[in-house]
Scaffold this active site. Sequence first.
Site, mmCIF file in Angstrom:
data_model
loop_
_atom_site.group_PDB
_atom_site.id
_atom_site.type_symbol
_atom_site.label_atom_id
_atom_site.label_comp_id
_atom_site.label_asym_id
_atom_site.label_seq_id
_atom_site.Cartn_x
_atom_site.Cartn_y
_atom_site.Cartn_z
ATOM 1 N N GLU A 98 1.208 -0.889 -0.113
ATOM 2 C CA GLU A 98 0.229 0.141 -0.190
ATOM 3 C C GLU A 98 0.679 1.361 -0.497
ATOM 4 O OE1 GLU A 98 -2.237 -0.460 3.605
ATOM 5 O OE2 GLU A 98 -3.150 -2.080 3.377
ATOM 6 N N LYS B 27 2.120 4.155 1.343
ATOM 7 C CA LYS B 27 2.235 5.004 2.751
ATOM 8 C C LYS B 27 2.528 6.755 2.645
ATOM 9 C CE LYS B 27 5.584 4.686 6.778
ATOM 10 N NZ LYS B 27 5.330 6.374 7.226
ATOM 11 N N ASP C 208 1.380 10.446 3.676
ATOM 12 C CA ASP C 208 2.057 11.041 4.634
ATOM 13 C C ASP C 208 0.777 11.879 5.543
ATOM 14 O OD1 ASP C 208 4.354 11.883 6.235
ATOM 15 O OD2 ASP C 208 4.901 13.056 4.894
ATOM 16 N N TYR D 261 -7.086 1.093 6.708
ATOM 17 C CA TYR D 261 -5.645 0.340 6.354
ATOM 18 C C TYR D 261 -5.628 -1.103 7.632
ATOM 19 C CZ TYR D 261 -2.927 3.642 8.185
ATOM 20 O OH TYR D 261 -2.462 4.533 9.055
ATOM 21 N N LYS E 55 11.019 2.912 2.714
ATOM 22 C CA LYS E 55 11.143 4.177 2.290
ATOM 23 C C LYS E 55 11.563 5.322 0.754
ATOM 24 C CE LYS E 55 9.688 7.189 5.235
ATOM 25 N NZ LYS E 55 9.748 6.858 6.736
ATOM 26 N N CYS F 133 35.836 37.294 7.959
ATOM 27 C CA CYS F 133 34.146 37.103 8.636
ATOM 28 C C CYS F 133 33.256 38.653 8.123
ATOM 29 C CB CYS F 133 34.428 37.587 10.096
ATOM 30 S SG CYS F 133 32.982 37.120 10.849
ATOM 31 N N CYS G 39 32.069 40.809 11.087
ATOM 32 C CA CYS G 39 33.123 41.361 11.901
ATOM 33 C C CYS G 39 33.734 41.288 11.243
ATOM 34 C CB CYS G 39 33.451 40.870 13.280
ATOM 35 S SG CYS G 39 34.882 39.808 12.867
ATOM 36 N N CYS H 219 36.335 33.010 11.887
ATOM 37 C CA CYS H 219 36.625 34.152 11.849
ATOM 38 C C CYS H 219 37.169 34.523 13.221
ATOM 39 C CB CYS H 219 35.071 34.945 12.474
ATOM 40 S SG CYS H 219 35.551 36.534 13.037
ATOM 41 N N CYS I 262 32.713 39.832 16.589
ATOM 42 C CA CYS I 262 32.090 39.458 15.964
ATOM 43 C C CYS I 262 31.207 39.522 16.106
ATOM 44 C CB CYS I 262 32.506 38.104 15.783
ATOM 45 S SG CYS I 262 32.101 37.360 14.514
HETATM 46 S S1 IVH Z 1 -0.036 0.113 8.898
HETATM 47 C C1 IVH Z 1 0.729 -1.972 12.530
HETATM 48 N N1 IVH Z 1 -0.301 1.226 6.344
HETATM 49 O O1 IVH Z 1 2.575 4.892 9.085
HETATM 50 C C2 IVH Z 1 0.346 -1.430 11.466
HETATM 51 N N2 IVH Z 1 0.214 2.858 7.927
HETATM 52 O O2 IVH Z 1 5.608 5.359 9.583
HETATM 53 C C3 IVH Z 1 -0.136 0.536 11.754
HETATM 54 N N3 IVH Z 1 1.245 5.613 7.783
HETATM 55 O O3 IVH Z 1 0.813 4.881 11.949
HETATM 56 C C4 IVH Z 1 0.175 1.315 10.027
HETATM 57 N N4 IVH Z 1 0.246 4.749 5.434
HETATM 58 O O4 IVH Z 1 0.489 6.538 10.923
HETATM 59 C C5 IVH Z 1 -0.019 1.724 7.892
HETATM 60 N N5 IVH Z 1 -1.327 2.008 4.592
HETATM 61 C C6 IVH Z 1 -0.512 2.107 5.592
HETATM 62 C C7 IVH Z 1 0.359 3.689 6.600
HETATM 63 C C8 IVH Z 1 0.621 3.774 7.681
HETATM 64 C C9 IVH Z 1 0.522 5.370 6.592
HETATM 65 C C10 IVH Z 1 1.027 5.812 8.608
HETATM 66 C C11 IVH Z 1 0.610 5.537 9.546
HETATM 67 C C12 IVH Z 1 1.782 4.858 11.106
HETATM 68 C C13 IVH Z 1 2.963 4.771 9.810
HETATM 69 C C14 IVH Z 1 4.446 4.647 10.339
#
Ligand code: IVH
Length: 700
Positions: free
Chosen positions: A129, A131, A133, A241, A329, A423, A426, A441, A447
Amino acid sequence: MKRDPETVATEDLTRAEAKAELARLAREIAAHDRLYYQEDAPRISDAEYDALRRRNSAIEQQFGDLVRADSPSRRVGAAPSQGFAKITHSRPMLSLDNAFDDADVTAFVQRIRRFLGLADDEPVAMVAEPKIDGLSIALRYEDGRFVRGATRGDGTTGEDVTANLRTIRDLPATIKGCGVPQVLEVRGEVYMPREAFAALNEARAAEGETLFANPRNAAAGSLRQLDPKITATRPLHVFAYAWGELSAPIADTHWAFLERLAAWGFPVNPRALLCPDIEDLRGFYEAIGRERQALPYEIDGVVYKVNRLDWQERLGMVSRAPRWAIAHKFPAEQVETKLLDIIIQVGRTGALTPVAVLEPVTVAGVVVQRATLHNEDEIQRKDVRIGDTVVIQRAGDVIPQVVGVVAGKRPRGAEPFVFPDHCPECDSLAIRKEGEVARRCTGGLICPAQAVERLRHFVSRDAFDIEGLGEKHIEAFWRDGIVREPADLFRMAGRERDGALDIRGREGWGDKSTDNLFHAIEARRRIAFERFIFALGIRQVGQATAKLLARHYRTLANWREAMATATAEDRSGEAYDELTGIEGIGPSVAGDILDFFAEPHNRAVIEALAREVEVEAPPLPAAGSALAGKTIVFTGTLTTMTRAEAKARAEALGAKVAGSVSKKTDYVVVGADAGSKAAKAQELGVTVLGEDAWQKLAAG
Ligand code: IVH
C-alpha cells in the site's frame, strides 16, 4: 509612577504585582499552547515559551498561596491541556519499521520465513500500500454506528477527536452492509490533498495568517481544532488500512479485510495491491515511485503487510512495531532549482558556513529557499557556482542540502565561487587551519555572531564568575548595545550613575537585582591572571593552558608583549620558541594563541579590559618549599580538606598536580579508601604520603 510588573525581576515583585503577573502568564501561556497544539502555528520560539513558564514557576515558588487554579504549572506535560479528553487505545497503535533499500526488504522477508519456519519455496503473499503522509486515527463503531474517534497520541493514549472526525465526509456515520461485528475499530490515515493544502495556505496568506509547513501539518492542525466547525471547513480525507479492537473476526487475509472495508463504505486506497510473491513488491515500489509526483496526496514510501492474518497473529510485534509489516521508504525527494547566491553564515564558534540562496521550490512538501553547502571544500568538489541550476534534497526534517550541479544548465560566464577570507559579520580575518574543514573568524570577542557566546563564556564560573548574568540578559544587553565587549561590563555601573544607562528600568530587572549585578561585577575588578586568560575564550586555551601561560608570563603586560613580538617575528623568533617551550603548549595551541593576537580587534578588547581590571599575578612558589617543582597525585578521600583545596594548596607551593601515577610522580598522597593508584605507587617505588605527612608538607 506605577511600574509594569512584567518588567520587574521576580524577586523584586510585590504581592499585588505577583498576582497580576501570574494572571497574565496563565493567559499568555494558554494562548501560546493553543497556537502551538491546536493551530500548529506557534508565534514564539521554544526558548521564549520556556522563559514564560520559568517565570511563572519562579513567582509561584515565592508566593505559594497565589498559585492559580488554571496555572500552567498544574497542567502536566506538553500534550494539549484542555479541550480534548484522553482515550486509551484498547489495542496499542503501532508504528512501522523502515526499510531503505532492497537488502532491508529481503532481510524483512527472511526474518518472516525464519520466524514461521517456512520452506524456501513457500510463497509469502503480501499486500503493498502507499504510505500516506498524514496522521493516524482510530475509529470505533458499535452496532454499525460511529461512536468515538481518537488520534494516535503516544500509541497508548490519544485524544478524543470524535466531533471533528464526524465532519469528514469520507467516513461513514453508520455502516450499511452485512457481517459488521458489534465492535469494529477501523484505523487509518487522515490527510489533506496537495491541491487543497495549497489553496488553504493561499487563503491564509491573503488573511495574513501563518502558513502550514506541509500537508501533514495542515491535516494535523485541522483535525485538532477545538471547534469542529473549523475542522468542517478543512478539506480532510481518510484512507482506512488497519483495525484495532474487533468483537468478531472479519477476514482471513488483509486483502479480504480491505475488500470488506470498501464494501462497508470506508475509503480504501485504490492503489493497494495484492502481491502473491515478494518479487512483485519491487515492481510496486518502482511504479508508485514513478507516479509519486502525480498522486493527489503526499506519500513517503510504501508499506508491505503479510497477507495471511493467522501469520500476522503468530508474528506479533517487536518493540512497538509489527513483525509482519514494514515501511519501504523513498529516497529523499530531489528537485532542481536555481542558485541565486551563496551567503556566508557565521556560527557561534566562528565557523563560516556557506548557505545556498535558492529560487523558492517545494521539496517534500516544504518550500525551500535556503540549503546548506556544508563548507568550502564541498563547494569546490561539486564546483557550485552562482547562477547554476542545482539539485537539492530534503529527507525528513533535516536541513535541505545541495546535492550537485546540473552541468548542462550552467549559464555563460558563471565564475567559480571564491570563499571569503574575512568574516562577513565583523570583517576580521577568517583562517582555515591545516586539517580542518571549517574556516573560522578570528574576531571572537567583537564578532556579533560569536559575541554573545563569548560573553557568556567570559562571565562563566571558571572565568570571571559574574553571577546573575544569564545568556538571556547577555543577549538583551548585546542587542541594545549596552555590552558589546567584556570591558563594557565594568563600565555599566558608572554609566548607570551618569544617567547614560537605565538597567533598573529594563524588563526583568529591578533595584535589587541591578544592585546585585553591579556588586558581582565590581567584585571581579581584581582577577587572577589565569582566569583572565581563560575568559578570553581563545581556541584550545582551556583552564589548564591558561594556568600554564599565567605561571610562565606572570603579568599581563609581559604576556602581551611576548605575543606581539612572536607575531611580529612571524612565529620564528625567540618569543615564539619561548611560547612553544612551555611544557604543555604545542605548536597547534601556540598557533591559536597567536592567531588571536594577530587580530587587532582582539588586542583592542584586551587593552580596554586591562584599563578596567587589575590582573593579579599567580603566587610565586614558596622558595625552598619541599613541593616546588614536584609532581603530586592525590587519591582517596582526605578528611581535612577537599580534593580541590588540596590541589590548590599543592600548586601554590609550586607542585604540579597530576591525575595518574607514573615514574615521574614524586609523591602520592593517599586518603581513605584509596584504590589502584596507591598500589601503583608502591609498585613503581614512588613515595607514598599519608594525610598527616601531607599536611606537614602543605603547611610549608
Ligand atoms: S499500517 C500496525 N499502513 O505510517 C501497522 N500505516 O510510520 C499500523 N501510515 O503510524 C500502520 N500509511 O500513521 C499503515 N498504508 C499504511 C499507512 C500507514 C501511512 C502511517 C501510520 C503509521 C506510520 C508508521
